[in-house]
Design a protein around this motif. Structure first.
Motif, short mmCIF file in Angstrom:
data_model
loop_
_atom_site.label_atom_id
_atom_site.label_comp_id
_atom_site.label_asym_id
_atom_site.label_seq_id
_atom_site.Cartn_x
_atom_site.Cartn_y
_atom_site.Cartn_z
N MET A 1 -84.31 8.47 -36.32
CA MET A 1 -83.11 9.23 -36.11
C MET A 1 -83.40 10.42 -35.19
O MET A 1 -82.61 10.70 -34.30
N CYS A 2 -84.51 11.10 -35.40
CA CYS A 2 -84.80 12.27 -34.58
C CYS A 2 -84.99 11.90 -33.11
O CYS A 2 -84.59 12.66 -32.23
N ARG A 3 -85.57 10.75 -32.87
CA ARG A 3 -85.72 10.30 -31.48
C ARG A 3 -84.36 10.07 -30.84
O ARG A 3 -84.14 10.43 -29.68
N GLU A 4 -83.46 9.48 -31.58
CA GLU A 4 -82.10 9.24 -31.07
C GLU A 4 -81.39 10.57 -30.80
O GLU A 4 -80.67 10.71 -29.82
N TRP A 24 -72.60 11.49 -31.87
CA TRP A 24 -73.05 11.04 -33.19
C TRP A 24 -72.69 9.57 -33.41
O TRP A 24 -73.45 8.84 -34.06
N GLU A 25 -71.55 9.13 -32.89
CA GLU A 25 -71.17 7.71 -33.00
C GLU A 25 -72.19 6.84 -32.26
O GLU A 25 -72.57 5.77 -32.76
N LEU A 31 -78.73 3.15 -34.17
CA LEU A 31 -79.51 2.93 -35.39
C LEU A 31 -79.08 1.66 -36.11
O LEU A 31 -79.92 0.93 -36.64
N ASN A 32 -77.79 1.37 -36.12
CA ASN A 32 -77.32 0.14 -36.77
C ASN A 32 -77.74 -1.10 -36.01
O ASN A 32 -77.83 -2.19 -36.59
N ARG A 40 -76.97 0.52 -43.42
CA ARG A 40 -76.03 0.90 -42.36
C ARG A 40 -75.82 2.41 -42.40
O ARG A 40 -75.85 3.00 -43.47
N VAL A 41 -75.61 2.98 -41.25
CA VAL A 41 -75.35 4.42 -41.18
C VAL A 41 -74.04 4.67 -40.46
O VAL A 41 -73.56 3.82 -39.71
N THR A 42 -73.47 5.83 -40.72
CA THR A 42 -72.26 6.25 -40.03
C THR A 42 -72.57 7.55 -39.30
O THR A 42 -73.59 8.19 -39.56
N ALA A 43 -71.68 7.93 -38.41
CA ALA A 43 -71.87 9.19 -37.69
C ALA A 43 -71.90 10.35 -38.68
O ALA A 43 -72.68 11.29 -38.53
#
Length: 89
Positions: A1-4, A24-25, A31-32, A40-43
């Motif tokens: 996540m931090c890389r993104e 964030w989207e 990531l998904n 699964r993650v959301t914004a």
């Protein structure tokens, strides 16, 4: 996540702006798309996790400064990435 987060840099946009939300989207979509993730993650969840991690890192950095009497602290990749994010934020 931090890389993104470092790639997309959502913090360069004004708080509560549509551009920041779109960043964030994009992070959540990237990531998904990763096959190695089992969830699964959301914004919204990414933003909350990012805020939690950065607050913890800021507290950790303050603690290290206060107690830096020759203590050697082990740094993890996550710590390095969070420090980079905090410098840019």
């Amino acid at each position: 996540m931090c890389r993104e987060v470092l790639v997309e840099e959502p913090y360069r946009f004004k708080m509560r702006s549509t551009e920041r939300g779109q960043a964030w989207e994009v992070i959540a979509e990237n990531l998904n798309a990763m096959p190695s993730l089992k969830f699964r993650v959301t914004a919204w969840s990414e933003r909350d996790r990012y805020n939690l991690l950065t607050k913890r890192m800021q507290a950790k950095l303050k603690m290290e400064v206060k107690s830096s009497h020759g203590i050697n602290v082990e740094t993890l990749e996550l710590d390095v990435l969070l420090e980079e994010v905090l410098e840019k934020d």
